[in-house]
Design an enzyme around this catalytic site. Structure first.
Site, PDB file in Angstrom:
ATOM      1  N   ASP A 154       4.630  16.152   3.909  1.00  0.00           N
ATOM      2  CA  ASP A 154       3.852  15.372   4.865  1.00  0.00           C
ATOM      3  C   ASP A 154       2.513  15.095   4.184  1.00  0.00           C
ATOM      4  O   ASP A 154       2.126  15.775   3.234  1.00  0.00           O
ATOM      5  CB  ASP A 154       3.669  16.111   6.202  1.00  0.00           C
ATOM      6  CG  ASP A 154       3.244  15.146   7.314  1.00  0.00           C
ATOM      7  OD1 ASP A 154       2.839  14.001   7.001  1.00  0.00           O
ATOM      8  OD2 ASP A 154       3.309  15.519   8.501  1.00  0.00           O
TER       9      ASP A 154
HETATM   10  C1  BGC Z   1       2.290  12.410   9.848  1.00  0.00           C
HETATM   11  C2  BGC Z   1       3.618  11.889   9.337  1.00  0.00           C
HETATM   12  C3  BGC Z   1       3.420  10.549   8.709  1.00  0.00           C
HETATM   13  C4  BGC Z   1       2.390  10.664   7.588  1.00  0.00           C
HETATM   14  C5  BGC Z   1       2.106   9.343   6.879  1.00  0.00           C
HETATM   15  C6  BGC Z   1       1.203  12.346   8.792  1.00  0.00           C
HETATM   16  O1  BGC Z   1      -0.038  12.575   9.374  1.00  0.00           O
HETATM   17  O2  BGC Z   1       2.438  13.732  10.284  1.00  0.00           O
HETATM   18  O3  BGC Z   1       4.523  11.815  10.388  1.00  0.00           O
HETATM   19  O4  BGC Z   1       4.630  10.043   8.231  1.00  0.00           O
HETATM   20  O5  BGC Z   1       1.169  11.114   8.147  1.00  0.00           O
HETATM   21  O6  BGC Z   1       1.376   8.506   7.697  1.00  0.00           O
END
Ligand code: BGC
Length: 738
Positions: free
Chosen positions: A221
């Site tokens: 993530d």
């Molecule tokens: C989120 C993810 C997301 C990623 C990219 C993170 O803050 O938890 O779900 O895909 O950011 O934007």
């Protein structure tokens, strides 16, 4: 193979080139590819500055709504459409679906997640991934794992026992990985039992790859990686976002000094390379924005859950009635949540315009509460009450004020200004319909008792306004079902005492009893149960029949549409095993079928329960076990509206737990071979001691034997006058396990 790359190039390949691209390695002719959010639309960042400003794309219903369709086929079509939009924008991987369980109704990202049930989640997400990947675009199954809260999400340790982890929080991931092979899995921010998901070797390698056979790559993530070396060692392949020169250098150094096996870095670089190559084969494409809007409308219409409809107030006639539309959300729709999934829609329907169009102009509107959704405004309220009084029907639009990634909610109640609006309108108009817009459960008690009709409209995406009108006027016969329980109050929820934890830890204290499992186990009344939803028609069930097959259980039940309209029934099969030797919820969803049945017609509905889904995780054996016995399969219209029950004998897996000197007397007697041997040993001891000895008296006293049940053999052998001696134990154990 990445062996021809330098270690530095391999390291660079395993971190992003920027926020949304992998790092190109020009010397080796490796391009960078685009990855982007996800999950209910394609959010391509529009410019350099604002991370959340996106190129317009179809905002499909977020998962809270799409899951309420209980229709895998619709989810597959949504995945295909998303794949086409990805192709149009040259996106290689769409960052979704989010499949964490909704552990608490307070979860800030519940709107992005499917359900409180792992089978429903897994079945729907599998089709979504298949649909997307059929277009040559990769999915990213997230957030692996146990990311069921936003509070302290970057650090908190989700403390979960292994059985709960396997049966509840990992089960949907396992299903999607083994059945749809997503190109990527995204590790979560949080820790699991004290170890960051991004550094969790057991999770990322032993379970995901070795047990489940995952072939794709693990991406972090955004910002989840703390220590690049520890992450690569655990099985994480791609760190996002990038660039991360410092982390790349740390990897190079760790390989040079032998702290990290060079083969591990090479393998991760290979996986990134393979993904890039795979993405390179997808053809470019375009999409028809109108057709996608129509699909978004179809899914949204199928997602709406009719919770209450006294006196058949709905559907409304399209002429001959005057309608008061009340509440700002009718004009300014709440249609998605905040954070990384936020889409700039290609167009946006609102319910007020759509109701006005359907009702031929017999519509008056009043905002009822402040534009922010929560500020009371006496003037707006009075105006709304006045409109309601002069209308044949009043439709009140209310809902949650905001739901966003990064923060949990602190209440499940509607803002007081909205409750006042409902109560004041209902007091002057007995034909009041309430339409809810919310990404997570809202408490409906006690105000729902004052209104005859209630629609759960979730966050429905860009076509939600027209979908609501479709249901209100009967162009769509509602068939949505609750994928999560609506409790009478938050304090009743199984997660209530252990959410969101404190000081870096959250204890998953309710264990297996997530959502409806907990409400059922504690025999708690709920406002609306899991699986519930009404229709404008009615269905009756005949007797169910069940048969065991090589792969599980097949259940057949005839379902008749007994009303005057064509409709859809979501037939659900819940399984229990009375007298099970392990703790279980009173009933667990194991299969469902979404069937269209014409008015007056009968459908022979087939429900297929996979044998694997009957298994529990045995912590002593460290594996899945199907316990043999008489399984009860209850078939019905919701988890608390079971219409037909059938019992079926399922043969168990061999699952003998070896006996040891630490096994208790009770465990020895529960095992046929153990009982025989221990019985012989006791008989020999009593014979030696004579019939009036204390040992014989003990052996003849059932209460005494019961007390002895919990005594480990090794401890019993130490008691003076024990019928067992320490030197007998090794032989006894060997004989028992031969
Ligand atoms: C989120 C993810 C997301 C990623 C990219 C993170 O803050 O938890 O779900 O895909 O950011 O934007």
């Amino acid at each position: 193979m990445s062996s021809e790359l330098t270690t530095a190039e391999q390291a660079a390949l395993t971190s992003g080139g920027d926020f949304w691209h992998t790092t190109p390695v020009e010397s080796a002719g490796i391009p960078g590819v685009t990855v982007t959010d996800g999950p209910h639309g394609v959010r391509m960042q529009a410019g350099e500055g604002d991370l959340l400003a996106g190129v317009p794309a179809t905002c499909f219903p977020p998962a809270v709504a799409s899951a309420s369709t209980w229709d895998p086929e619709l989810l597959r079509r949504m995945g295909e459409a998303l794949g086409d939009e990805c192709r149009a924008q040259d996106v290689a991987v769409l960052l979704g679906p989010g499949i964490n369980l909704k552990r608490s109704p307070l979860g800030g990202r519940n709107f992005e997640y499917f359900s409180e049930d792992p089978i429903l989640t897994g079945v729907l997400a599998t089709e979504w991934v298949r649909g997307l990947q059929s277009r040559g675009v990769g999915a990213s199954l997230k957030h692996f794992a146990v990311n069921s809260q936003e509070t302290d999400r970057m650090r908190v340790s989700a403390d979960v026992d292994e059985r709960t982890l396997r049966e509840m929080y990992l089960r949907a991931f396992q299903r999607v990985v083994t059945r749809a092979q997503p190109w990527t899995v995204m590790c979560a921010y949080n820790k699991i039992n004290g170890v960051y998901a991004s550094e969790h070797h057991w999770l990322l390698t032993e379970v995901l790859r070795d047990e489940w056979g995952f072939e794709g790559l693990v991406v972090s993530d955004w910002g989840a990686v703390v220590d690049r070396v520890a992450s690569v060692a655990a099985g994480l392949d791609l760190t996002m976002p990038g660039p991360d020169a410092e982390g790349d250098a740390a990897l190079v150094d760790a390989v040079a000094t032998g702290r990290l096996d060079a083969a591990l870095l090479e393998t991760s670089a290979d996986r990134v390379r393979k993904l890039i190559e795979k993405a390179g084969t997808r053809p470019a494409g375009g999409y028809d924005a109108e057709a996608h809007h129509a699909l978004a409308r179809e899914i949204a219409g199928r997602a709406i859950v009719l919770l209450k409809n006294e006196g058949d107030l709905l559907p409304l006639p399209t002429d001959g009635v005057t309608i008061g539309v009340l509440g700002e959300f009718a004009r300014s729709p709440r249609y998605q949540g905040g954070g990384s999934s936020q889409i700039t829609p290609t167009k946006l329907d609102d319910a007020l315009t759509e109701i006005t169009a359907a009702a031929g102009g017999q519509v008056r509107f009043a905002a009822g509460y402040g534009a922010d959704g929560s500020t009371p405004d006496e003037g707006l309220l009075a105006e709304a009450v006045e409109v309601a009084q002069r209308s044949d029907v009043a439709i009140v639009f209310v809902g949650s004020v905001h739901e966003t990634e990064g923060a949990d909610r602190d209440s499940i109640d509607l803002p007081a200004a909205q409750v006042t609006l409902i109560e004041r309108v209902a007091a002057v108009n007995p034909r009041t319909v309430v339409v809810l817009s919310n990404g997570a459960v809202i408490a409906t008690k006690p105000w729902d008792e004052k209104v005859p009709a209630l629609l759960e409209g979730w966050l429905l995406g860009q076509a939600g306004g027209s979908a609501i009108a479709d249901v209100l006027f009967g162009r769509v016969n509602p068939s949505g079902r609750l994928a999560e329980t609506i409790p009478v109050k938050l304090a009743h929820h199984p997660s209530y005492l252990d959410f969101p934890g404190e000081h870096g830890h959250v204890r998953y204290g309710e264990g297996l009893h997530v959502g409806y499992r907990g409400f059922d186990a504690q025999e708690r009344e709920v406002a609306y149960p899991f699986g519930f939803g009404l229709s404008y028609t009615t269905f009756s069930y005949g007797a169910a029949r069940a048969s065991v097959t090589a792969t599980g259980i097949e259940v057949r039940v005839p379902v008749t549409n007994t009303g005057g309209r064509d409709g859809r029934e979501v037939v659900q099969a819940y399984v229990s095993l009375p007298g099970s030797r392990v703790q279980r919820a009173p009933r667990e969803l194991k299969a469902f079928a979404n069937v269209a049945i014409g008015a007056g017609e009968t459908a022979e509905v087939l429900l297929t329960i996979d044998r694997d889904d009957l298994a529990y995780w045995d912590t002593r054996l460290g594996r899945w076990v199907v316990e043999g016995g008489e399984y009860l399969v209850a078939v019905g219209s919701s988890s608390r509206d079971l219409r037909a029950t059938v019992t079926v004998h399922v043969a168990g897996d061999p699952a003998r737990v070896p006996l040891t000197a630490e096994s208790s007397v009770g465990e020895w007697f529960a095992d046929p071979r153990g009982a025989e041997l221990l019985g012989q040993a006791f008989a020999a001891a009593t014979a030696d001691a004579g019939s009036d000895s204390p040992i014989s008296a003990m052996a003849a006293d059932p209460a005494m034997l019961m007390m002895l049940g919990s005594l480990p053999l090794s401890r019993m052998a130490k008691f003076p006058g024990s019928p067992l001696r320490a030197e007998q134990l090794d032989k006894l154990v060997d004989a028992a396990n031969e």
